[in-house]
Design a protein around this motif. Structure first.
Motif, PDB file in Angstrom:
ATOM      1  N   UNK A  52       0.839  -1.207   0.000  1.00 40.27           N
ATOM      2  CA  UNK A  52       0.000   0.000   0.000  1.00 40.27           C
ATOM      3  C   UNK A  52       0.872   1.254   0.000  1.00 40.27           C
ATOM      4  N   UNK A  53       0.645   2.134  -0.966  1.00 42.23           N
ATOM      5  CA  UNK A  53       1.228   3.473  -0.963  1.00 42.23           C
ATOM      6  C   UNK A  53       0.102   4.405  -0.526  1.00 42.23           C
ATOM      7  N   UNK A  54       0.078   4.722   0.755  1.00 37.91           N
ATOM      8  CA  UNK A  54      -1.022   5.495   1.337  1.00 37.91           C
ATOM      9  C   UNK A  54      -0.629   6.962   1.427  1.00 37.91           C
ATOM     10  N   UNK A  55      -1.443   7.835   0.828  1.00 38.72           N
ATOM     11  CA  UNK A  55      -1.129   9.260   0.799  1.00 38.72           C
ATOM     12  C   UNK A  55      -2.255  10.059   1.452  1.00 38.72           C
ATOM     13  N   UNK A  56      -1.908  11.259   1.865  1.00 36.86           N
ATOM     14  CA  UNK A  56      -2.911  12.149   2.478  1.00 36.86           C
ATOM     15  C   UNK A  56      -2.600  13.596   2.111  1.00 36.86           C
ATOM     16  N   UNK A  57      -3.576  14.454   2.367  1.00 36.83           N
ATOM     17  CA  UNK A  57      -3.428  15.909   2.250  1.00 36.83           C
ATOM     18  C   UNK A  57      -3.403  16.422   0.822  1.00 36.83           C
ATOM     19  N   UNK A  58      -4.114  15.744  -0.071  1.00 39.17           N
ATOM     20  CA  UNK A  58      -4.394  16.336  -1.375  1.00 39.17           C
ATOM     21  C   UNK A  58      -3.306  16.201  -2.404  1.00 39.17           C
ATOM     22  N   UNK A  59      -3.075  17.306  -3.160  1.00 40.17           N
ATOM     23  CA  UNK A  59      -2.194  17.283  -4.327  1.00 40.17           C
ATOM     24  C   UNK A  59      -0.737  17.079  -3.977  1.00 40.17           C
ATOM     25  N   UNK A  60       0.085  17.048  -5.017  1.00 39.06           N
ATOM     26  CA  UNK A  60       1.494  16.715  -4.824  1.00 39.06           C
ATOM     27  C   UNK A  60       2.255  17.754  -4.016  1.00 39.06           C
ATOM     28  N   UNK A  98       3.161  10.778   2.436  1.00 36.34           N
ATOM     29  CA  UNK A  98       3.038   9.337   2.245  1.00 36.34           C
ATOM     30  C   UNK A  98       3.421   8.634   3.542  1.00 36.34           C
ATOM     31  N   UNK A  99       2.787   7.497   3.811  1.00 35.49           N
ATOM     32  CA  UNK A  99       3.074   6.735   5.020  1.00 35.49           C
ATOM     33  C   UNK A  99       4.247   5.793   4.767  1.00 35.49           C
ATOM     34  N   UNK A 100       5.270   5.875   5.648  1.00 35.75           N
ATOM     35  CA  UNK A 100       6.432   5.005   5.525  1.00 35.75           C
ATOM     36  C   UNK A 100       6.882   4.547   6.908  1.00 35.75           C
TER      37      UNK A 100
END
Length: 231
Positions: free
Chosen positions: A17-25, A30-32
């Motif tokens: 899983x590449x889990x991202x948050x907070x919208x655009x780039x 990303x969670x690591x």
């Protein structure tokens, strides 16, 4: 008589899983987490939550199915003789996130029967894994010469689809330490495996430009390394 070389480790199907948050780039994080220094595979490296597909994942029915485009790409170019179904791959990714980070990508719903042992806690919370929020963005087979080898599928997901607090890692196992959210640019300064760097760049491209027409596949399953695209 020379000793015979040990047999290479088998390739195992895996999901990440590449889990991202907070919208655009520009603001996305990303969670690591960091693997232990004594780990056989990628010791001390920062990685995304993920791992091998377990037998129990093959019997899990998601609350909502994977999009058809994702299913079509996931079944192409099988490497192992018993490649799991797209649903099993998605289930494995959700389970690994739950086990390694204590975060739940799920929807409320009753299980159709007894949950596999690895899913007992997930099921006891009255949740089923969600497949509709996963996007298949990358695939790679571990090169030869490594102590463990995986045919890994990487799924992009968003923290907005979590059923619990994205900052609550209290139910995580100790497989990954230093779990944290980090900006995409800052993540590149961590001690990352090469393939994690490549996946991070691909995820950033998807966040910036939207879904791609095909999925990159680093295929090291044969005698020669090949780069493919899964359309």
């Amino acid at each position: 008589m020379k000793d015979e070389a040990p047999a290479p480790p088998p390739i195992r199907d895996a999901a990440t899983i590449v889990l991202v948050r907070d919208g655009g780039t520009d603001r996305a994080r990303v969670l690591m987490g960091q693997r232990g220094a004594g780990a056989v595979f990628m010791p001390s490296k920062y990685v995304f939550p993920g791992g091998a597909v377990d037998p129990g994942d093959r019997s899990v029915t998601p609350a909502a199915p994977l999009p058809e485009a994702e299913r079509r790409r996931l079944v192409q170019l099988p490497v192992t003789k018993t490649a799991p179904s797209p649903e099993a791959m998605a289930a494995a990714a959700v389970r690994e996130l739950w086990e390694e980070a204590g975060l739940m990508l799920g929807r409320p719903g009753p299980w159709p029967g007894e949950a596999p042992a690895d899913w007992a806690d997930f099921a006891s919370a009255g949740m089923l894994p969600a497949g509709d929020c996963l996007r298949f963005v990358f695939r790679a087979v571990t090169p030869t010469g490594r102590p463990r080898r995986f045919d890994a599928r990487f799924f992009l997901a968003r923290a907005e689809d979590l059923a619990n607090d994205p900052d609550d890692f209290s139910r995580a196992t100790d497989e990954l330490s230093h779990l944290h959210w980090i900006g995409l640019a800052e993540a590149r300064a961590l001690d990352l495996p090469f393939i994690t760097e490549v996946v991070l760049a691909e995820a950033e491209a998807v966040l910036r430009e939207g879904p791609q027409d095909s999925v990159p596949f680093f295929d090291n399953s044969g005698p020669e390394s090949m780069f493919r695209r899964i359309a």
